[in-house]
Each structure stands twice: as C-alpha cells, then as structure tokens.
Scaffold this motif. Structure first.
Motif, short mmCIF file in Angstrom:
data_model
loop_
_atom_site.label_atom_id
_atom_site.label_comp_id
_atom_site.label_asym_id
_atom_site.label_seq_id
_atom_site.Cartn_x
_atom_site.Cartn_y
_atom_site.Cartn_z
N PHE A 37 0.83 -1.20 0.00
CA PHE A 37 0.00 0.00 0.00
C PHE A 37 0.87 1.26 0.00
O PHE A 37 0.65 2.19 -0.80
CB PHE A 37 -0.92 0.00 1.22
N TYR A 38 1.87 1.30 0.88
CA TYR A 38 2.74 2.47 0.95
C TYR A 38 3.49 2.68 -0.37
O TYR A 38 3.59 3.82 -0.85
CB TYR A 38 3.73 2.32 2.10
N ALA A 39 3.98 1.60 -0.96
CA ALA A 39 4.74 1.72 -2.21
C ALA A 39 3.85 2.25 -3.34
O ALA A 39 4.26 3.14 -4.10
CB ALA A 39 5.33 0.36 -2.59
N VAL A 40 2.63 1.73 -3.43
CA VAL A 40 1.70 2.19 -4.48
C VAL A 40 1.34 3.65 -4.29
O VAL A 40 1.31 4.44 -5.25
CB VAL A 40 0.44 1.30 -4.48
N GLU A 41 1.08 4.04 -3.05
CA GLU A 41 0.70 5.43 -2.79
C GLU A 41 1.86 6.39 -3.05
O GLU A 41 1.69 7.47 -3.61
CB GLU A 41 0.22 5.57 -1.33
N ARG A 42 3.07 6.00 -2.66
CA ARG A 42 4.23 6.87 -2.89
C ARG A 42 4.52 7.01 -4.38
O ARG A 42 4.82 8.11 -4.86
CB ARG A 42 5.45 6.28 -2.17
N ARG A 43 4.38 5.91 -5.13
CA ARG A 43 4.62 5.98 -6.57
C ARG A 43 3.59 6.90 -7.24
O ARG A 43 3.94 7.73 -8.09
CB ARG A 43 4.56 4.58 -7.18
N ALA A 44 2.33 6.78 -6.84
CA ALA A 44 1.29 7.62 -7.42
C ALA A 44 1.54 9.09 -7.09
O ALA A 44 1.36 9.98 -7.93
CB ALA A 44 -0.08 7.19 -6.91
N ASP A 45 1.96 9.37 -5.84
CA ASP A 45 2.23 10.74 -5.42
C ASP A 45 3.37 11.33 -6.24
O ASP A 45 3.31 12.49 -6.68
CB ASP A 45 2.57 10.75 -3.93
N ARG A 46 4.43 10.56 -6.45
CA ARG A 46 5.59 11.06 -7.19
C ARG A 46 5.27 11.31 -8.66
O ARG A 46 5.87 12.18 -9.29
CB ARG A 46 6.74 10.06 -7.08
N ARG A 47 4.33 10.56 -9.20
CA ARG A 47 3.97 10.72 -10.62
C ARG A 47 2.87 11.75 -10.82
O ARG A 47 2.35 11.90 -11.93
CB ARG A 47 3.53 9.37 -11.19
N GLY A 48 2.51 12.46 -9.76
CA GLY A 48 1.51 13.51 -9.88
C GLY A 48 0.09 13.02 -9.94
O GLY A 48 -0.81 13.76 -10.33
N ARG A 49 -0.14 11.75 -9.59
CA ARG A 49 -1.49 11.21 -9.57
C ARG A 49 -2.16 11.54 -8.24
O ARG A 49 -1.64 12.33 -7.46
CB ARG A 49 -1.45 9.70 -9.83
N THR A 50 -3.27 10.90 -7.95
CA THR A 50 -4.04 11.23 -6.76
C THR A 50 -4.21 10.00 -5.88
O THR A 50 -5.23 9.31 -5.97
CB THR A 50 -5.42 11.78 -7.17
N PRO A 51 -3.23 9.68 -5.05
CA PRO A 51 -3.35 8.50 -4.17
C PRO A 51 -4.45 8.67 -3.14
O PRO A 51 -4.83 9.79 -2.78
CB PRO A 51 -1.98 8.41 -3.51
N LEU A 52 -4.96 7.55 -2.65
CA LEU A 52 -6.01 7.57 -1.63
C LEU A 52 -5.54 8.30 -0.38
O LEU A 52 -6.25 9.12 0.19
CB LEU A 52 -6.43 6.14 -1.29
N VAL A 53 -4.33 7.96 0.08
CA VAL A 53 -3.71 8.63 1.22
C VAL A 53 -2.38 9.20 0.75
O VAL A 53 -1.36 8.50 0.75
CB VAL A 53 -3.50 7.65 2.40
N PRO A 54 -2.36 10.46 0.32
CA PRO A 54 -1.12 11.03 -0.20
C PRO A 54 -0.03 11.05 0.87
O PRO A 54 -0.24 11.61 1.94
CB PRO A 54 -1.53 12.47 -0.59
N PRO A 55 1.14 10.43 0.61
CA PRO A 55 2.22 10.51 1.60
C PRO A 55 2.61 11.93 1.95
O PRO A 55 3.06 12.20 3.06
CB PRO A 55 3.37 9.77 0.90
N SER A 56 2.40 12.86 1.00
CA SER A 56 2.74 14.26 1.28
C SER A 56 1.87 14.84 2.40
O SER A 56 2.23 15.85 3.01
CB SER A 56 2.56 15.11 0.01
#
Length: 475
Positions: A257-276
């Motif tokens: 879950f953390y890896a998927v969310e971090r990858r989405a955040d870095r690519r400018g997408r919209t993760p469910l729980v943004p690590p930022s």
C-alpha cells in the motif's frame, strides 16, 4: 456594472459556505451516532447471545464486523465526499445508517445481525468523514477552533455515553424489545438529523476534486482486514491457521500500500492517502498519539463492562451508571479545551495523560481493595479523574491533527484521522480484551482486571511521553 458585482458576490458566497449553529449541531449529532453504536453493544452482548443462541465467536463478530467495515471504508468515504460533495454523502450515509440500524434491531438471527452490523459500519464510513471535512471547509479562525473542540468533546462523550445508554435500554426492555432497542433508538435520531441536515448543512467539496484511487483503496482495505480480522476473532475461534496467515500477510499488504501510494504521489497522480499529507508535523505526530490513547480507551470500556457484570455481579444499568462520573467530568473539562490550548499549548495534552494515569491507578486500587464489591461509589474517584484526563487529550488531539489541513484536503485528512482512531478502537478491544479474557481462567477476574489496567497505564505513559514531541502551539 451592477450586474457584474452581483454575480461576483453570489459566486464568492457559493465558494465560501458557512456552517451555522444549527448546522454544527446537526453534524455533531451525526458524529455521535457511529461512536455510540461501537460501544453501545458492550453491555448488551450477554443478552444478545442468550436471545439469539449465539456463541462467543459470533458475538465477537457483532462488534468486530461493525468496527472493521467502518475502519476499512473511512478514507474512501472522505475521498468520495471531496469528489461528489460532502453534504450529498452525509445525507446518503445518514439515511443508510438509519436503515441498517433498523435492520439490526429487526434481525431474526445471529448471522443476519452480523451482516446488518457490517452494513451499518459501511454506512457510518460514508457519513462520518463528512462531519470533520464540513467543519474544516465551512468554518475558520476561532469558530473552527471551537467547532473542533466540540467535535472532540462529542466523540469522547459518545464513547462513554454509548455504554451507559446500552445498559439503560437493555434493562428498560421498551415494549418488550430487549436488546433490540439499542439499535432501534437510532431510527428517530436519524430522521431528525436528516430533516435538520437538509435545511442547515451547507454543500462543500474540494476545489480540486481527485478521482478514487482504485489500487490504493483495495490495498488499504486488505491491510486493515489482515490486521483487524484475526486480532478480533482469533481468541474466540481458537487461533486457527487463517488468523496466523492473515497476520503474516499484514506487513506485506501494508508495504505494498505504501509503495503504491508513494509511486502515485511522485507521478503527480491522486493517491487515496497522499504521503505528502504526512509532511504536516501536527497531523503526523497527532496520529501517533491517537493510537495508544484510543487502544487504551476502547480496551478499558470493553473490559470494565465485562468485569462489572460478570465479576462484580452488577446488572447492565448499574454497570453503565458506574461510568456516569467519567462522562460528566469529560463533558465539562472538554468544554475548557480551547482556553487551555490557547494558554498552555499542547502541554495540556501532556497534563491530560498524567491526570488520566492517576485516575486509572485509583480504579486499580479500588478493584484491588473492594473486589468483588465494586460499585458506583468505589469507582467514582477514579472514573472522574480519568474522565478529566481523557477530556484534556482527545478533543485537543483531534484539533491538533486537523490544524494544518487545507480545506481542499479536509475529506481525506479527516478520513485518515478517523480511520486511525477507529482502527485503534478495534485494536483496543482485540488486544486488551483478549489479554483480560485470557488471564481470567488462570488469575481470577480481579487480578486479570488489575493486570489489564496496568497495561493500559503503560500506554498512557507512552502517550504522555509522545505528547512532548507535539508542536507547542496549535493554529
């Protein structure tokens, strides 16, 4: 020229909704319902088991099914509110909560009650994140601080009042309804809430709505399920193989879950729980404190309900009324929260942990000295002092967590906070409850209660130490 000015003024008002006093009352009423229902069943479980011929494992599911569904879907509920409008999700979630409460109250058997409780938890997950998000989006400055403090006070009071109300309703046996009244009582409250919400709750949504993150939603659900399901059902079912496999899968699912969310955040997408989101120190550190506090709170409420009924021989009403001092003191102390935070900053939370610790010690001494004759009088000093300490922590922690959250991320921020709280509440019942029930056959109920309370005390000490790392001031 006049037409342009008028149009601009209308647009400005539309973009700046205001939550009125009646609107705040309405969303706080809705905030109380899910938390009351998490705790209201504690004192009713023996009656439910006898009436529906339900074993211990099924009764655990009556509690766990609601809590797990609620925790798993909260962040998704917050995101959907940001996307489709918080008022719309609020109304839909509240209506569904009323219908599923009716289904719980009319359940003909144990498994239909479990299914209705799961649906009730899902309904709560759609409704509750909209409360905090609406407060965050439709208030500002001092009004927001007061509203957040009232939300925290409502949350804490609901958790104590739920247990008291459960005992009173079961004993009252209204129209022969027995335990069913603990669910049916929600229906008129929901109808009132819907009428008020239609009139007084403003529509808000994120100015930059983000689509639902499918992979993140699935992985978060898997992570929470693999942790909470075995912990809540393991002891009652004898820890079969699936519970150990599930616990082993939890760190893998959480890491994915953390890896998927971090990858989405870095690519400018919209993760469910943004690590930022966790760049905000107030949110990050506040959530860390929320874990031990909520684990201890729910574990205490579950264990004290069992000890007072099965060990001290108190009925549902007397067991519930023994906690009245905690609820009353919590209410009055929590109302002073904004002034205390303004004067002392987050050190009010540290003081609250110290006060709560003293209260738990007083309850330990009462249990050791008076067992099995625990009653309202012997528990009063400890319950009152512990309630004061809890009131200094929970409302202020909730305000701290949300203090730096921008309005357009209020839905996901509130979802993350309430998910953390709800998951910890479920963990508290699973861990401290399991510890207590495991110790009872070997140590006796008094010693099991004392040991469990001392473990909770260790968690309170941890909360106090962690609170020293909070930012000194709250925005």
């Amino acid at each position: 020229m006049t037409e342009t000015v008028t149009t601009t003024a209308v647009r400005t008002r539309a973009q700046s909704p205001v939550l009125s006093g009646p609107g705040l009352f309405t969303v706080l009423l809705a905030a109380a319902l899910p938390l009351v229902d998490f705790f209201i069943v504690n004192v009713a479980l023996p009656t439910i088991g006898a009436d529906l011929a339900a074993g211990e494992a099924v009764l655990e599911l009556v509690v766990a099914g609601y809590g797990v569904a609620y925790a798993v879907l909260l962040v998704l509920g917050g995101r959907l509110g940001d996307l489709f409008g918080r008022r719309r999700l609020f109304l839909g979630g509240m209506a569904a909560f009323g219908l599923t409460s009716l289904a719980c109250g009319l359940a003909p058997g144990a498994w239909s009650l479990v299914a209705a409780r799961v649906a009730q938890g899902a309904s709560a997950a759609a409704m509750l994140p909209q409360v905090l998000a609406t407060i965050q989006a439709a208030t500002s400055g001092g009004r927001r601080a007061r509203a957040m403090s009232l939300y925290g006070a409502t949350a804490g009071l609901s958790m104590v009042a739920g247990q008291i109300l459960g005992g009173v309703l079961v004993a009252a046996d209204i129209a022969g309804s027995g335990w069913r009244s603990i669910f049916l009582v929600n229906v008129p409250v929901v109808l009132l809430g819907l009428v008020l919400a239609v009139r007084f709750v403003p529509e808000t949504r994120s100015q930059r709505p983000e689509p639902v993150d499918g992979p993140g939603t699935v992985l978060l659900a898997v992570s929470l399920l693999t942790l909470l399901a075995p912990l809540t059902e393991g002891r009652a079912t004898g820890w079969p193989l699936w519970t150990w496999l599930s616990l082993a899968a939890f760190p893998i699912a959480a890491a994915a879950f953390y890896a998927v969310e971090r990858r989405a955040d870095r690519r400018g997408r919209t993760p469910l729980v943004p690590p930022s989101l966790f760049a905000h120190a107030s949110l990050r550190r506040g959530l860390v404190l929320m874990l031990p506090f909520s684990i201890g709170f729910s574990g205490f409420m579950f264990v004290i309900a069992l000890a007072l009924q099965q060990g001290a021989g108190l009925g549902p009403v007397r067991a519930g009324l023994a906690l009245v001092p905690m609820a009353v003191v919590f209410l009055f102390v929590s109302l002073a929260g904004p002034r205390l935070i303004a004067r002392f900053g987050t050190r009010a939370v540290t003081a609250g942990a110290a006060v709560q610790g003293v209260g738990v010690l007083l309850i330990v001494l009462a249990a050791w000295r008076d067992w099995p004759h625990l009653d309202f009088g012997s528990l009063l000093p400890g319950a009152a002092v512990a309630g004061a300490g809890q009131a200094l922590q929970l409302p202020n922690l909730m305000r701290i967590v949300m203090s730096e959250m921008p309005p357009d991320r209020a839905g996901v921020g509130s979802g993350v906070m309430v998910t953390t709280q709800q998951s910890a509440l479920a963990l508290g019942v699973a861990t401290l409850g399991t510890l207590f029930l495991t110790l009872v056959p070997h140590q006796g109920m008094r010693d099991a209660l004392v040991i469990t309370l001392l473990v909770q005390l260790a968690g309170i000490v941890l909360t106090g130490l962690l609170s020293l790392r909070l930012p000194r001031t709250v925005g």
